[in-house]
Write a protein that holds these residues in place. Structure first.
Motif, mmCIF file in Angstrom:
data_model
loop_
_atom_site.group_PDB
_atom_site.id
_atom_site.type_symbol
_atom_site.label_atom_id
_atom_site.label_comp_id
_atom_site.label_asym_id
_atom_site.label_seq_id
_atom_site.Cartn_x
_atom_site.Cartn_y
_atom_site.Cartn_z
ATOM 1 N N GLN A 1 32.565 22.816 99.819
ATOM 2 C CA GLN A 1 33.626 23.222 98.881
ATOM 3 C C GLN A 1 34.290 22.006 98.246
ATOM 4 N N LEU B 1 27.045 30.262 99.847
ATOM 5 C CA LEU B 1 27.419 31.480 99.127
ATOM 6 C C LEU B 1 27.365 32.713 100.031
ATOM 7 N N LYS C 1 25.431 32.100 91.970
ATOM 8 C CA LYS C 1 26.201 33.317 92.272
ATOM 9 C C LYS C 1 25.773 34.464 91.360
ATOM 10 N N LYS C 2 25.622 34.160 90.063
ATOM 11 C CA LYS C 2 25.211 35.198 89.110
ATOM 12 C C LYS C 2 23.825 35.733 89.461
ATOM 13 N N SER D 1 23.972 37.874 92.537
ATOM 14 C CA SER D 1 24.599 39.183 92.291
ATOM 15 C C SER D 1 23.636 40.122 91.573
ATOM 16 N N THR E 1 31.056 18.535 88.845
ATOM 17 C CA THR E 1 30.963 19.641 87.882
ATOM 18 C C THR E 1 29.530 20.183 87.788
ATOM 19 N N ALA F 1 29.007 22.446 90.648
ATOM 20 C CA ALA F 1 29.837 23.641 90.478
ATOM 21 C C ALA F 1 29.176 24.606 89.493
ATOM 22 N N LEU F 2 28.620 24.067 88.404
ATOM 23 C CA LEU F 2 27.902 24.919 87.438
ATOM 24 C C LEU F 2 26.662 25.534 88.074
ATOM 25 N N ALA G 1 26.286 26.175 91.211
ATOM 26 C CA ALA G 1 26.755 27.193 92.158
ATOM 27 C C ALA G 1 27.114 28.490 91.425
ATOM 28 N N GLU G 2 27.723 28.378 90.246
ATOM 29 C CA GLU G 2 28.064 29.581 89.465
ATOM 30 C C GLU G 2 26.800 30.312 89.017
ATOM 31 N N ASP G 3 25.799 29.553 88.559
ATOM 32 C CA ASP G 3 24.530 30.174 88.165
ATOM 33 C C ASP G 3 23.867 30.861 89.359
#
Length: 144
Positions: free
Chosen positions: A27, A14, A44-45, A48, A34, A37-38, A40-42
């Protein structure tokens, strides 16, 4: 690539700190898996949110307040010469008071030792009477 390997390298992915080949491998795994990927999204949040909280708000008057406090301390040092005398005289005064207290304690103890010698003599006079009680057992006295 395994999920554990991807999750251990995810922060570096990231932040884009991985070599190009590893970035492509991570990647590809994220495109296929999946769960990762989930995750990784958590991540990222979360990153941030941490990034927004990391930057403090700048106070425009901070520098002027610090400068004013530094100037006030310099003027206080020039004005206050008296604490030097207090720092020297205060321990001397406490030492004198301590010595007077020790002297008074010694004098009181010396006068008290004369009284204790009188009580020792009185106790020695009472000893023969107490020794006589040993000759007669208390049980026989109580039984009569």
């Amino acid at each position: 690539m395994k999920c554990k390997d991807v999750q251990s390298k995810l922060i570096f992915f990231l932040d884009e700190e991985l070599p190009i080949k590893e970035m492509q491998a991570v990647q590809e795994h994220l495109n296929d898996c999946t769960d990762c990927a989930l995750f990784a999204e958590d991540m990222k949040k979360t990153l941030s949110i941490l990034e927004t909280e990391k930057t403090p708000e700048l106070n425009p008057f901070f520098y002027t307040r610090v400068k004013a406090k530094m100037e006030n301390r310099e003027t206080e040092r020039v004005i206050n010469r008296r604490p030097v005398l207090v720092r020297v005289l205060q321990p001397v005064a406490f030492s004198i008071v301590l010595l007077i207290g020790i002297y008074a304690g010694i004098k009181l103890g010396a006068s008290g030792s004369a009284k204790t010698s009188n009580t020792v003599l009185a106790q020695q006079e009472m000893i023969p009477y107490w020794n006589g009680l040993d000759a007669e057992p208390i049980e026989t006295f109580l039984m009569e």
